[in-house]
Design an enzyme around this catalytic site. Structure first.
Site, PDB file in Angstrom:
ATOM      1  N   ASN A  27      -3.773   4.027  15.566  1.00 50.81           N
ATOM      2  CA  ASN A  27      -3.982   4.491  14.191  1.00 50.81           C
ATOM      3  C   ASN A  27      -5.178   3.807  13.542  1.00 50.81           C
ATOM      4  OD1 ASN A  27      -1.577   5.985  14.443  1.00 50.81           O
ATOM      5  ND2 ASN A  27      -0.362   4.235  13.793  1.00 50.81           N
ATOM      6  N   GLU A  29       0.824  -1.206   0.000  1.00 50.24           N
ATOM      7  CA  GLU A  29       0.000   0.000   0.000  1.00 50.24           C
ATOM      8  C   GLU A  29       0.859   1.257   0.000  1.00 50.24           C
ATOM      9  OE1 GLU A  29      -2.614  -0.621   3.366  1.00 50.24           O
ATOM     10  OE2 GLU A  29      -0.971  -0.579   4.787  1.00 50.24           O
TER      11      GLU A  29
END
Lengths: 495, 495
Positions: free
Chosen positions: B373, B283
């Site tokens: 996160n 990613e």
């Protein structure tokens, strides 16, 4: 080349201590029935002589008692994967008698090929037909058959004469290439066929054992009031999603788990006139699916096994020409493939042992310790579905157990993947909600009214953070059950 | 048709209270930088007038401070998904100021299309070029850009003059059809391109805001001794897997998470002569990947963003002709696609907050409550990888925290999907091991020696069952940390 016909005992003697043995089938459907019993007998004989005899057991999913029951009772297992439902095996693995790896069913064939689990020495597969050229036609369950037949040095075929050879054509046998040479699986609609009607192996490694055994399938309990209400809640939820345009008008393929609740949901869907005729893309095709195909509510079913009662199985055989172009049986790495689940947009319906207020699901371990069956295909489907739904009654054991708890004791599906929870009280829609709002939704829509105040108390203990869980009070429900016989006596201050 | 050029303030005025706004980018890379700040200012002005002004914020992953920081500080957010790394936003969402749904990154674009999260009213996207025909060329991050541009009524393009227009050609913009009409993604090798160099939208809905802002990327801390040892352990594990034939000789594509440990692993792989040149399918493309491409250790990189320091970014722009046929940026539903991860056979490397002895991983919540996160793409990759690996130092905060614990306080990846755990002490191989043997392996190979006796004590408390966890002692490490400042004082009998 003439096929080698041998007895079950001769077949068993081809299996050696420490071998890894792959068996065909998925649930009891398609499993061999006499060779595993003969292997178990051989193990007992060897043990009686003071010799070691244990094997690794690899299957598509669970098996009939002839495999998991016989081999467990003979203490003949050194390793087992990926799933089981046998009562003797359950006791043994919970006692730590052998290693059990609880694996996503779609992954086993490739993990065997990748070499992660050792060599498969012997394959034992049930077939309704086998030819001198090495074509093996499975019976009613597939599982990992193509992979074990290709990789094993010895392939023992249980040729079951009770299964009609005209079953040929119901299977779609397709084995994936491994990375870096893997291609797409060219299935774009539930009914697409991409493989052969049989598994082809070198006939030199085939040994045939003739049998004539009926299936090992039992029936289901009748639908009771609670499961009927869960089924109706699911059907009504689907109707509202159709109206809102969040499910396409022609519907999407349904994956449904095993058991009474799944049967109740299918029945509710079939009897709801606002739900169109639909397709099934699932692992286990149960009784309800066969009935609904005959009634015209289900247009096509793709699965890994035909896990039906013997009564329905015989009906199926009698009406095979009707089913032949409406039903296909595939290997588990295709029936449960994550990429296909996502491409086809399946709606995943699975049951839970317990669900927590933040949207996590326990599918496997009672009290976090005791293995029930395993995760099966629920992870393959839930994570990759168009929409993931978990089904649970609000309580169990006469209300002494709340199936909605502060924290699941074992986590198989988490908040990231679980979208909808349904109990007999209602439907909790977790989409787009943060943890606190998910908790309110689950408590108000799904929990039993008797347990709602306790669950609110837990949620409102003043814990700070994104997920207000209290690590030292989260298992108060389970402690109350253990100490008082009911979760209703939970006392968060006591921990 | 002439493009409509407007100011950031005029653009902000197109956004209304309660709108859902989709932003381009993935991490800080590719995010708009002036319009979100102007929206935040507008929100503050509206709040000062006593008016409500909050929006839903949808992005590829985390963002730069201009989006998540500015909008949080302005109290302008009603809902946020799928991931964040901003310090102000972290505080706000842990305070419950708005709903945050922590979603697998691959799933956001389709969940928006499915209608699960409401309508996207406005898209704000950073571009290096935009044409009168409606071609929008993104900058260094993609995320959900194709989907939000197509679905939004208004598309605000931040045309960033600091990004060279010659970046055109680095992107591969491809949006999936939805079920039941979804086809395969025709990517069979990391370098395959299947889409356009730009996103095409109706120019009538485009408004352009010109900017000239540098990237918001910081650097990484230098590799320390612990991360270097983790990196070396991974590289040596790969060498042994190559030798055993469990990783193909030409290697497989690497997915690597964000941060220092990921950089250290890549550095160790690059400097190990027994590891062949490899590809990256991930990613986030970080600094180390760019360096290793220039050095010839990485042959191709496919990602969703170029999340590099400004120094490396400028080097990349200068050498764009070198990188143009070696690097591609894709939307997150393609970069993180489960079906592709499985087809390509990626090796997934992700970091953990804590790992438990049975092989479960916490990636998101400190102490089970405080969101760090989010799960990001770790679920997309781990579950569908050829081989899933989690990386963690054995301890944190000067040894007061053991990163190997009896039970994780939040579970993002479970025993079914986690195959390898690596700390600076060694490599725990969980493949084919039952829970007790997994625990022994993790304690002996990965835990800090100071914590091994405590972890063995926990494992050997005599709990019965497949997973011998003690629900009332499992968080003793965390309780000791809270009460005494160190997990080393854990006392299982006290709970």
């Amino acid at each position: 080349m003439a096929l080698k016909f041998i007895s079950a005992e001769e077949a068993a003697s081809l299996v050696k201590h420490n071998d890894n043995v792959g068996f065909s089938g998925f649930t009891h459907a398609g499993c061999p029935k006499v060779v595993p019993v003969a292997i178990a007998k051989l193990a007992e004989e060897e043990h009686a002589k003071g010799n070691s005899f244990k094997i690794g057991v690899f299957t598509g999913a669970s098996t009939g008692d002839s495999i998991d029951g016989s081999l467990t009772r003979a203490k003949a297992i050194k390793f087992r994967t990926p799933y089981q439902t046998n009562k003797d095996m359950r006791v043994a693995l919970n006692n730590g008698e052998f290693d059990f790896f609880d694996l996503h069913l779609s992954q086993l064939a490739q993990e065997i090929r990748y070499g992660f689990l050792g060599k498969i020495n012997v394959a034992v597969v049930e077939a309704c037909d086998v030819t001198e050229s090495g074509e093996i036609v499975p019976t009613t369950g597939v599982g990992i058959t193509p992979t074990i037949c290709r990789l094993a040095d010895i392939v023992i075929v249980e040729l079951n004469k009770s299964v009609p050879t005209k079953l040929r054509g119901i299977h779609d046998m397709y084995e994936l290439q491994d990375p870096p040479k893997r291609r797409e699986i060219p299935i774009y609609e539930v009914q697409n066929r991409v493989g052969l009607e049989y598994v082809k192996v070198d006939p030199a490694k085939i040994y045939v054992v003739e049998t004539n055994k009926d299936g090992e399938g039992g029936g289901f309990a009748p639908v009771d009031d609670v499961t009927a209400r869960i089924g109706n809640n699911v059907a009504e939820f689907f109707v509202s999603e159709l109206k809102a345009g969040r499910i396409p008008a022609h519907f999407l393929p349904i994956q449904s788990g095993v058991g009474n609740i799944a049967n109740a949901v299918l029945a509710s869907m079939g009897s709801n006139p606002a739900i169109p005729r639909f397709e099934v893309y699932t692992e286990v095709i149960q009784d309800a699916v066969i009935d609904m195909m005959q009634q015209g509510n289900i247009s096509f079913a793709s699965g890994c096994s035909l896990t039906v009662s013997n009564e329905v199985l015989h009906k199926f055989y009698e009406d095979l020409s009707f089913f032949k172009n409406k039903l296909v049986l595939r290997p588990s790495e295709i029936s449960n493939n994550p990429g296909l689940a996502r491409r086809l947009g399946i709606i995943a319906l699975n049951t839970a042992i317990e669900v927590d207020i933040f949207g996590n699901v326990n599918s496997t371990h009672v009290n976090g310790t005791k293995m029930m069956n395993g995760i099966g295909g629920s992870g393959d489907f839930t994570r990759n579905s168009y929409l993931s739904i978990f089904l649970t009654p609000s309580t169990a054991k006469n209300g002494t157990i709340s199936c909605i708890v502060p924290k699941v004791t074992h986590e198989d599906h988490n908040e990231h993947s679980v979208k909808i929870i349904v109990s007999e009280y209602g439907v909790a829609d977790l989409r787009g909600k943060g943890p606190r709002n998910r908790a309110e939704e689950i408590i108000e829509k799904c929990a039993h009214p008797d347990y709602r105040p306790l669950l609110h108390d837990y949620l409102n203990r003043g814990v700070k953070g994104h997920i207000p869980q209290d690590l030292y009070a989260c298992f108060a429900f389970h402690k109350a059950l253990e100490e008082t016989g009911s979760m209703i006596n939970a006392d968060f201050s006591k921990l």
